[in-house]
Design a protein around this motif. Sequence first.
Motif, PDB file in Angstrom:
ATOM      1  N   GLY A 199     -88.614 -16.177  22.125  1.00  0.00           N
ATOM      2  CA  GLY A 199     -88.890 -14.331  22.280  1.00  0.00           C
ATOM      3  C   GLY A 199     -89.809 -14.669  22.126  1.00  0.00           C
ATOM      4  N   GLY A 200     -90.962 -12.810  22.408  1.00  0.00           N
ATOM      5  CA  GLY A 200     -92.454 -13.239  22.080  1.00  0.00           C
ATOM      6  C   GLY A 200     -92.351 -11.411  22.648  1.00  0.00           C
ATOM      7  N   LEU A 201     -93.813 -10.915  22.574  1.00  0.00           N
ATOM      8  CA  LEU A 201     -94.095  -9.907  23.523  1.00  0.00           C
ATOM      9  C   LEU A 201     -94.286  -9.771  24.660  1.00  0.00           C
ATOM     10  CD1 LEU A 201     -95.132  -6.434  22.584  1.00  0.00           C
ATOM     11  CD2 LEU A 201     -97.451  -7.704  22.612  1.00  0.00           C
ATOM     12  N   VAL A 202     -93.599  -8.578  25.236  1.00  0.00           N
ATOM     13  CA  VAL A 202     -93.406  -8.617  26.972  1.00  0.00           C
ATOM     14  C   VAL A 202     -94.083  -6.878  27.281  1.00  0.00           C
ATOM     15  CG1 VAL A 202     -90.904  -9.039  26.452  1.00  0.00           C
ATOM     16  CG2 VAL A 202     -92.423  -9.367  28.812  1.00  0.00           C
ATOM     17  N   GLN A 203     -94.270  -7.265  28.060  1.00  0.00           N
ATOM     18  CA  GLN A 203     -94.556  -5.715  29.496  1.00  0.00           C
ATOM     19  C   GLN A 203     -93.201  -5.594  29.595  1.00  0.00           C
ATOM     20  OE1 GLN A 203     -97.435  -5.759  32.415  1.00  0.00           O
ATOM     21  NE2 GLN A 203     -99.209  -5.677  30.332  1.00  0.00           N
ATOM     22  N   PRO A 204     -92.879  -3.891  29.669  1.00  0.00           N
ATOM     23  CA  PRO A 204     -91.287  -3.490  30.980  1.00  0.00           C
ATOM     24  C   PRO A 204     -91.143  -4.292  31.732  1.00  0.00           C
ATOM     25  CG  PRO A 204     -92.631  -1.605  29.594  1.00  0.00           C
ATOM     26  CD  PRO A 204     -93.449  -2.913  29.372  1.00  0.00           C
ATOM     27  N   GLY A 205     -90.388  -4.747  32.363  1.00  0.00           N
ATOM     28  CA  GLY A 205     -89.597  -5.697  33.736  1.00  0.00           C
ATOM     29  C   GLY A 205     -90.013  -7.004  33.648  1.00  0.00           C
ATOM     30  N   GLY A 206     -90.866  -6.971  32.294  1.00  0.00           N
ATOM     31  CA  GLY A 206     -91.272  -9.003  32.547  1.00  0.00           C
ATOM     32  C   GLY A 206     -89.609  -9.919  32.358  1.00  0.00           C
ATOM     33  N   SER A 207     -89.619 -10.625  31.786  1.00  0.00           N
ATOM     34  CA  SER A 207     -88.443 -11.346  31.945  1.00  0.00           C
ATOM     35  C   SER A 207     -88.884 -12.642  30.004  1.00  0.00           C
ATOM     36  CB  SER A 207     -88.340 -13.333  33.236  1.00  0.00           C
ATOM     37  OG  SER A 207     -88.270 -11.463  33.749  1.00  0.00           O
ATOM     38  N   LEU A 208     -88.282 -13.015  29.760  1.00  0.00           N
ATOM     39  CA  LEU A 208     -88.089 -14.333  28.796  1.00  0.00           C
ATOM     40  C   LEU A 208     -86.747 -15.122  29.390  1.00  0.00           C
ATOM     41  CD1 LEU A 208     -88.812 -12.467  25.630  1.00  0.00           C
ATOM     42  CD2 LEU A 208     -90.796 -14.095  27.125  1.00  0.00           C
ATOM     43  N   ARG A 209     -87.055 -16.325  28.631  1.00  0.00           N
ATOM     44  CA  ARG A 209     -85.545 -17.344  28.571  1.00  0.00           C
ATOM     45  C   ARG A 209     -85.255 -17.331  26.376  1.00  0.00           C
ATOM     46  NH1 ARG A 209     -83.646 -23.673  31.145  1.00  0.00           N
ATOM     47  NH2 ARG A 209     -85.575 -23.767  29.711  1.00  0.00           N
ATOM     48  N   LEU A 210     -85.044 -17.017  26.654  1.00  0.00           N
ATOM     49  CA  LEU A 210     -84.246 -17.405  25.127  1.00  0.00           C
ATOM     50  C   LEU A 210     -83.831 -18.582  24.722  1.00  0.00           C
ATOM     51  CD1 LEU A 210     -83.571 -14.095  23.373  1.00  0.00           C
ATOM     52  CD2 LEU A 210     -85.523 -15.157  24.238  1.00  0.00           C
ATOM     53  N   SER A 211     -83.555 -19.539  24.221  1.00  0.00           N
ATOM     54  CA  SER A 211     -82.676 -20.595  23.686  1.00  0.00           C
ATOM     55  C   SER A 211     -82.349 -20.817  22.379  1.00  0.00           C
ATOM     56  CB  SER A 211     -83.722 -21.741  24.218  1.00  0.00           C
ATOM     57  OG  SER A 211     -84.116 -22.416  25.716  1.00  0.00           O
ATOM     58  N   CYS A 212     -81.037 -21.673  22.410  1.00  0.00           N
ATOM     59  CA  CYS A 212     -80.677 -21.913  20.973  1.00  0.00           C
ATOM     60  C   CYS A 212     -79.726 -22.866  21.016  1.00  0.00           C
ATOM     61  CB  CYS A 212     -79.369 -20.522  21.020  1.00  0.00           C
ATOM     62  SG  CYS A 212     -78.038 -20.690  20.328  1.00  0.00           S
ATOM     63  N   VAL A 213     -80.138 -23.902  20.315  1.00  0.00           N
ATOM     64  CA  VAL A 213     -80.349 -25.043  19.908  1.00  0.00           C
ATOM     65  C   VAL A 213     -79.956 -25.602  18.730  1.00  0.00           C
ATOM     66  CG1 VAL A 213     -81.485 -27.582  19.833  1.00  0.00           C
ATOM     67  CG2 VAL A 213     -82.658 -25.767  20.996  1.00  0.00           C
ATOM     68  N   ALA A 214     -78.117 -26.449  19.310  1.00  0.00           N
ATOM     69  CA  ALA A 214     -77.144 -26.750  17.975  1.00  0.00           C
ATOM     70  C   ALA A 214     -77.742 -27.871  17.674  1.00  0.00           C
ATOM     71  CB  ALA A 214     -75.956 -26.010  18.277  1.00  0.00           C
ATOM     72  N   SER A 215     -77.615 -28.401  16.021  1.00  0.00           N
ATOM     73  CA  SER A 215     -77.750 -29.716  15.619  1.00  0.00           C
ATOM     74  C   SER A 215     -76.463 -29.742  14.579  1.00  0.00           C
ATOM     75  CB  SER A 215     -78.668 -30.190  15.364  1.00  0.00           C
ATOM     76  OG  SER A 215     -78.767 -29.608  14.237  1.00  0.00           O
TER      77      SER A 215
END
Length: 115
Positions: A8-24
């Motif tokens: 996650g993070g701060l991004v401008q409108p129209g921008g992109s992110l890749r969220l990850s969910c790591v399991a153990s």
Amino acid sequence: VQLVESGGGLVQPGGSLRLSCVASGFTFSTYITTWYRQAPGKEREWVARIISVGGVTNYADSVKGRFTISRDNAKNTVYLQVNSLKSEDTAMYYCNARYGTRSYWGQGTQVTVSS
């Protein structure tokens, strides 16, 4: 047993992110994994889901065509690619893994969309 979200993070409108969910600690690949989000003052809502068998995916209407959920079983990770972000996508994003009566949650990762 642990789920850890990141990306996650701060991004401008129209921008992109890749969220990850790591399991153990458990066999992640056999679980149905769902991304939820919760904005301040609102109820938690589901965003996207990936079924363990066959990789079938489902999306909430509000994100369809902009978000993509995927999994890498070798890395015990589920991703949420979020594109064309809007201010209304601002929320804490959570990962949930469910198998029968077993259900695990991560601590969340914050996505803020702002100019």
